[in-house]
Motif scaffolding. Structure first.
Motif, mmCIF file in Angstrom:
data_model
loop_
_atom_site.group_PDB
_atom_site.id
_atom_site.type_symbol
_atom_site.label_atom_id
_atom_site.label_comp_id
_atom_site.label_asym_id
_atom_site.label_seq_id
_atom_site.Cartn_x
_atom_site.Cartn_y
_atom_site.Cartn_z
ATOM 1 N N ALA A 420 6.200 4.974 12.155
ATOM 2 C CA ALA A 420 5.554 3.997 13.035
ATOM 3 C C ALA A 420 5.309 4.676 14.369
ATOM 4 C CB ALA A 420 6.445 2.770 13.210
ATOM 5 N N GLU A 421 4.043 4.806 14.742
ATOM 6 C CA GLU A 421 3.698 5.466 15.985
ATOM 7 C C GLU A 421 3.925 4.527 17.169
ATOM 8 O OE1 GLU A 421 3.120 8.540 16.226
ATOM 9 O OE2 GLU A 421 2.901 9.005 14.078
ATOM 10 N N PRO A 422 4.093 5.081 18.370
ATOM 11 C CA PRO A 422 4.339 4.244 19.552
ATOM 12 C C PRO A 422 3.265 3.178 19.737
ATOM 13 C CG PRO A 422 4.732 6.547 20.073
ATOM 14 C CD PRO A 422 4.139 6.517 18.692
ATOM 15 N N GLY A 423 3.698 1.948 19.974
ATOM 16 C CA GLY A 423 2.783 0.839 20.222
ATOM 17 C C GLY A 423 2.217 0.208 18.977
ATOM 18 N N GLU A 424 2.479 0.765 17.785
ATOM 19 C CA GLU A 424 1.936 0.203 16.555
ATOM 20 C C GLU A 424 2.739 -1.018 16.113
ATOM 21 O OE1 GLU A 424 -0.236 3.809 14.067
ATOM 22 O OE2 GLU A 424 1.738 3.084 13.423
ATOM 23 N N THR A 425 2.049 -1.886 15.389
ATOM 24 C CA THR A 425 2.703 -3.012 14.727
ATOM 25 C C THR A 425 2.776 -2.693 13.248
ATOM 26 O OG1 THR A 425 1.955 -4.657 16.336
ATOM 27 C CG2 THR A 425 2.555 -5.454 14.140
ATOM 28 N N VAL A 426 3.976 -2.610 12.734
ATOM 29 C CA VAL A 426 4.206 -2.299 11.322
ATOM 30 C C VAL A 426 4.672 -3.570 10.632
ATOM 31 C CG1 VAL A 426 5.516 -0.917 9.675
ATOM 32 C CG2 VAL A 426 4.802 0.083 11.856
ATOM 33 N N ALA A 427 3.900 -4.024 9.667
ATOM 34 C CA ALA A 427 4.272 -5.208 8.901
ATOM 35 C C ALA A 427 4.927 -4.775 7.597
ATOM 36 C CB ALA A 427 3.043 -6.062 8.612
ATOM 37 N N ILE A 428 5.956 -5.499 7.206
ATOM 38 C CA ILE A 428 6.688 -5.209 5.973
ATOM 39 C C ILE A 428 6.606 -6.436 5.094
ATOM 40 C CG2 ILE A 428 8.877 -4.410 5.006
ATOM 41 C CD1 ILE A 428 9.629 -3.540 7.857
ATOM 42 N N LEU A 600 -0.174 -1.057 10.505
ATOM 43 C CA LEU A 600 0.290 -0.482 9.246
ATOM 44 C C LEU A 600 1.044 -1.550 8.490
ATOM 45 C CD1 LEU A 600 0.770 2.009 7.373
ATOM 46 C CD2 LEU A 600 2.859 2.441 8.701
ATOM 47 N N ILE A 601 0.702 -1.702 7.223
ATOM 48 C CA ILE A 601 1.394 -2.648 6.362
ATOM 49 C C ILE A 601 2.130 -1.860 5.284
ATOM 50 C CG2 ILE A 601 1.176 -4.594 4.773
ATOM 51 C CD1 ILE A 601 -1.321 -5.437 6.270
ATOM 52 N N LEU A 602 3.446 -2.077 5.196
ATOM 53 C CA LEU A 602 4.254 -1.446 4.156
ATOM 54 C C LEU A 602 4.542 -2.484 3.088
ATOM 55 C CD1 LEU A 602 6.869 0.428 6.410
ATOM 56 C CD2 LEU A 602 4.684 1.290 5.533
ATOM 57 N N VAL A 603 4.161 -2.181 1.857
ATOM 58 C CA VAL A 603 4.410 -3.084 0.742
ATOM 59 C C VAL A 603 5.613 -2.546 -0.016
ATOM 60 C CG1 VAL A 603 3.453 -4.190 -1.294
ATOM 61 C CG2 VAL A 603 1.939 -3.557 0.605
ATOM 62 N N MET A 604 6.699 -3.348 -0.029
ATOM 63 C CA MET A 604 7.942 -2.900 -0.651
ATOM 64 C C MET A 604 8.208 -3.675 -1.932
ATOM 65 S SD MET A 604 10.598 -2.268 2.512
ATOM 66 C CE MET A 604 11.717 -1.434 1.360
ATOM 67 N N GLU A 611 3.032 0.690 -1.562
ATOM 68 C CA GLU A 611 1.692 0.780 -0.971
ATOM 69 C C GLU A 611 1.829 0.753 0.539
ATOM 70 O OE1 GLU A 611 -0.658 -1.804 -4.446
ATOM 71 O OE2 GLU A 611 -0.660 -2.489 -2.365
ATOM 72 N N GLN A 612 0.895 1.390 1.233
ATOM 73 C CA GLN A 612 0.852 1.285 2.685
ATOM 74 C C GLN A 612 -0.571 1.523 3.165
ATOM 75 O OE1 GLN A 612 2.767 4.525 4.970
ATOM 76 N NE2 GLN A 612 3.441 5.338 2.988
ATOM 77 N N GLY A 621 -7.889 -1.744 -2.275
ATOM 78 C CA GLY A 621 -7.213 -1.044 -3.356
ATOM 79 C C GLY A 621 -6.876 -1.929 -4.533
ATOM 80 N N LYS A 622 -6.887 -3.257 -4.337
ATOM 81 C CA LYS A 622 -6.616 -4.233 -5.398
ATOM 82 C C LYS A 622 -5.337 -3.890 -6.181
ATOM 83 C CE LYS A 622 -11.298 -5.959 -6.050
ATOM 84 N NZ LYS A 622 -12.375 -6.332 -7.011
ATOM 85 N N GLY A 623 -4.295 -3.625 -5.423
ATOM 86 C CA GLY A 623 -3.002 -3.332 -6.032
ATOM 87 C C GLY A 623 -2.039 -4.493 -5.834
ATOM 88 N N PHE A 624 -0.771 -4.139 -5.571
ATOM 89 C CA PHE A 624 0.290 -5.142 -5.447
ATOM 90 C C PHE A 624 0.018 -6.078 -4.267
ATOM 91 C CE2 PHE A 624 4.487 -6.817 -4.566
ATOM 92 C CZ PHE A 624 5.035 -6.968 -5.829
#
Length: 644
Positions: A420-428, A600-604, A611-612, A621-624
């Motif tokens: 996660a870079e500075p200032g980014e919003t990372v969704a999980i 950035l969205i992290l799919v766990m 996926e990310q 990408g039509k994945g999960f």
């Protein structure tokens, strides 16, 4: 909930009385000089109390000698005791002569008031001095015990800070609270009541035995026969009550845990109609506590009547044999009176020691529960020397091949890597149990990773102190936790030195100010510990304002909008967007509409990132992630099209 768990647990083991008692004495060891003073004063007090009955026996002899001397007025003036004894024998009054031979009597002389007054004055002074020393040692003992409890509570507080998060998740909160409140209080009362009583009882027994032998070795030997009888009876009874006292305090902790759990979830219990089941569970736990307490008190309560029975038998034997010895002129009546008093003084501490067994067992049972907490496995200590982060941090967070499992044999997260870079919003995002919240817990070091590294601005978080690491974060959780205090105090919880202007600014930015000012006392409104009087959305907005005041370098939002209505969700999202500006943020969300603008969205799933990417990239990408998104937004559209 505990009402769904099976009844009981492993059988309660008997207490390790000896080792626990040794550890208890170690708690008061820092007050060595005060303990020495207590022992000295207790010894003086007991010594004075033990000497007084024998001197008081002289007063009885003076009175009795005066009465008997007055009765011998038939003898001519100047007749000595030996002459009077010989005359009585010659007249056939041998028994009276034997008794008179053992007395210090002057025929024809009455009561010596001066001698009697002197003896009584000495006895009074002895008892006053004994009282003073006894009071002084009691006062000092209270200080010793309270200082020991102060240190113990301080150690418990420090221990709670060093316990890992897993300990609090595995233990019942009610039982934990019972250990640090009920058990410590019971332990304190036991120590205060028994510490000097045991010492005084032992000293009294020793001193009284010495005085008894100085009066009559025969009567003293008979009295000593009661010691093995009382000791044997006490040991057999105490052995059977140990288990019950341990079970009593275990049941107390379980009952407190159930009550705390039912109180916290009373709305859910009523909503699902489980009141009767909760009542039945309480009744079962209460019955268990009643049974163990009743057995413990009844079994240990037999000790006192038993010792009293043995003591009364000893009293009867001493009185009869003492009377015979007085009649034979072996000892004086004052000596018998003193010996009977010593007999009572001898049996009383034995009875006290026996009666204190139940107090000691109850106190040791509580102490063992406290010691179990003190001996619990602690979290890994901070690295020495510790690394440091720049303040404020830039906010670059990197997971590099991180692995973790709550149990070593069941890994949950495997080789997890992202940046996660500075200032980014990372969704999980991901299904329940995928490891989303666990990832955040690892970032905050609530749990230690099993492998890999987590870095902030290139610094390994394992090398930072936990306080330094966590001071860089602010969290907004699904459970909007507020504590009992004013709204102002709650908002400033993340930064206690925040100014009034900073608090107002945060409240205005997060839509808190308008509803706070509508309250009668505004920012001075006192909240209960569950934020009673505020809606769920208002409580959630307050937690966001609290994070705003804290001004963190990194922000964590965990399902912050999952339990509010749509309009409130919009307000919360607006507040969170302002809060996230120029901060590295981690957002855990089930509502995918709230994280469309994430960098950035992290799919766990099952502990791994499968996926990310950005929202658009993942949909393309039509994945999960695509399937998750369509399950929330696509199916109603498909259904409407098919119906049309």
């Amino acid at each position: 909930m505990s009402m769904m768990r099976g009844r009981g647990g492993p059988p309660q083991k008997a207490m390790q009385f000896g080792p626990s008692l040794k550890r208890i004495l170690g708690l008061i060891a820092p007050d060595k000089w005060r303990i020495t003073a207590v022992i000295t004063m207790a010894t003086i007090s007991v010594g004075l109390s033990v000497v007084a009955p024998k001197i008081l026996g002289h007063a009885t002899d003076i009175i009795f000698n005066g009465v008997v001397g007055k009765m011998l007025e038939q003898f001519p003036a100047g007749t000595t005791k030996e002459q009077a004894v010989a005359a009585l024998r010659a007249s056939g009054q041998g028994q009276l002569a034997d008794m008179l031979s053992g007395m210090n009597v002057v025929p024809g002389q009455g009561l010596d008031l001066a001698a009697l007054g002197a003896v009584l004055t000495i006895v009074l002074c002895l008892y006053i001095a004994a009282f003073f020393f006894n009071w002084s040692q009691g006062f000092m003992t209270t200080g010793i015990v309270q200082r020991a409890m102060y240190r113990l509570r301080r150690d418990i507080e420090d221990k709670l800070d060093r316990l890992p998060m897993s300990h609090f998740q595995q233990e019942s909160r009610g039982d934990l609270l019972s250990r640090v409140t009920n058990d410590i209080d019971n332990f304190s009362q036991t120590l205060n009541q028994t510490l000097t009583q045991v010492l005084i009882a032992v000293l009294t027994v020793g001193g009284v035995i010495g005085m008894m032998f100085s009066i009559s070795p025969l009567l003293a030997g008979i009295s000593l026969l009661t010691i093995p009888l009382i000791a044997g009876m006490t040991f057999m009874i105490a052995k059977r009550s140990q288990v019950q006292f341990a079970a009593q305090w275990r049941s107390t902790g379980e009952l407190n845990g159930h009550v705390e759990e039912m109180f916290t979830g009373h709305e859910i219990i009523k909503a699902f109609g489980q009141q009767q089941q909760a009542i039945d569970k309480f009744a079962t736990s209460n019955d268990e506590l009643y049974a163990s307490s009743a057995k413990a008190q009844f079994i240990s309560g037999i000790i006192m009547p038993g010792t009293n029975f043995v003591s009364n038998l000893n009293y009867v034997v001493v009185a009869v044999l003492g009377g015979i010895q007085v009649a034979q002129g072996v000892i004086t009546i004052g000596s018998v009176q003193a010996f009977i008093q010593y007999s009572r003084q001898f049996s009383q501490p034995l009875s006290q020691l026996a009666s204190m067994i139940n107090l000691l067992q109850s106190g040791v049972a509580s102490a063992e529960r406290v010691f179990e907490l003190l001996d619990a496995e602690e979290q890994r200590p901070d690295h020495v020397p510790a690394a440091a982060l720049a303040k404020p941090p830039a906010g670059r967070v990197a997971f590099d091949n991180v692995s973790f499992g709550y149990r070593p044999e069941q890994p949950l997260i495997k080789d997890l890597s992202f940046t996660a870079e500075p200032g980014e919003t990372v969704a999980i995002v991901g299904p329940t149990g995928a490891g989303k919240t666990t990832l955040v817990n690892l970032l905050m070091r609530f749990y230690e990773i099993d492998g890999g590294t987590i870095t902030i601005d290139g610094v390994n978080t394992a090398l930072l102190t936990r306080d330094d690491l966590r001071s860089q974060f602010a969290m907004v959780l699904q459970d909007a936790w507020l504590f009992g205090g004013t709204i102002r105090e709650n908002l400033a919880y993340g930064r206690l030195d925040a100014t009034e202007a900073e608090i107002i600014e945060a409240a205005e930015a997060t839509h808190v100010d308008h509803f706070v000012r509508s309250l009668p006392d505004g920012y001075d409104t006192v909240l209960t510990d569950d934020g009673g009087g505020l809606s769920q959305g208002q409580r959630q907005l307050m937690t966001i304002a609290r994070a705003w005041v804290a001004n963190p370098g990194i922000l964590i939002l965990d399902e912050a909008t999952s339990s509010v209505d749509t309009r409130t969700e919009v307000m919360i999202r607006q507040a969170m967007n302002k809060l996230r500006a120029n901060r590295t943020s981690f957002v855990i969300a089930h509502r995918l509409s709230t994280i469309r603008d994430a960098d950035l969205i992290l799919v766990m799933d099952q502990g791994s990132i499968i996926e990310q990417g950005t929202h658009e990239e993942l949909l393309a990408g039509k994945g999960f992630y695509y399937d998750l998104y369509m399950s929330q937004f696509g199916e109603p559209l498909v259904e409407e099209v098919s119906q049309s």
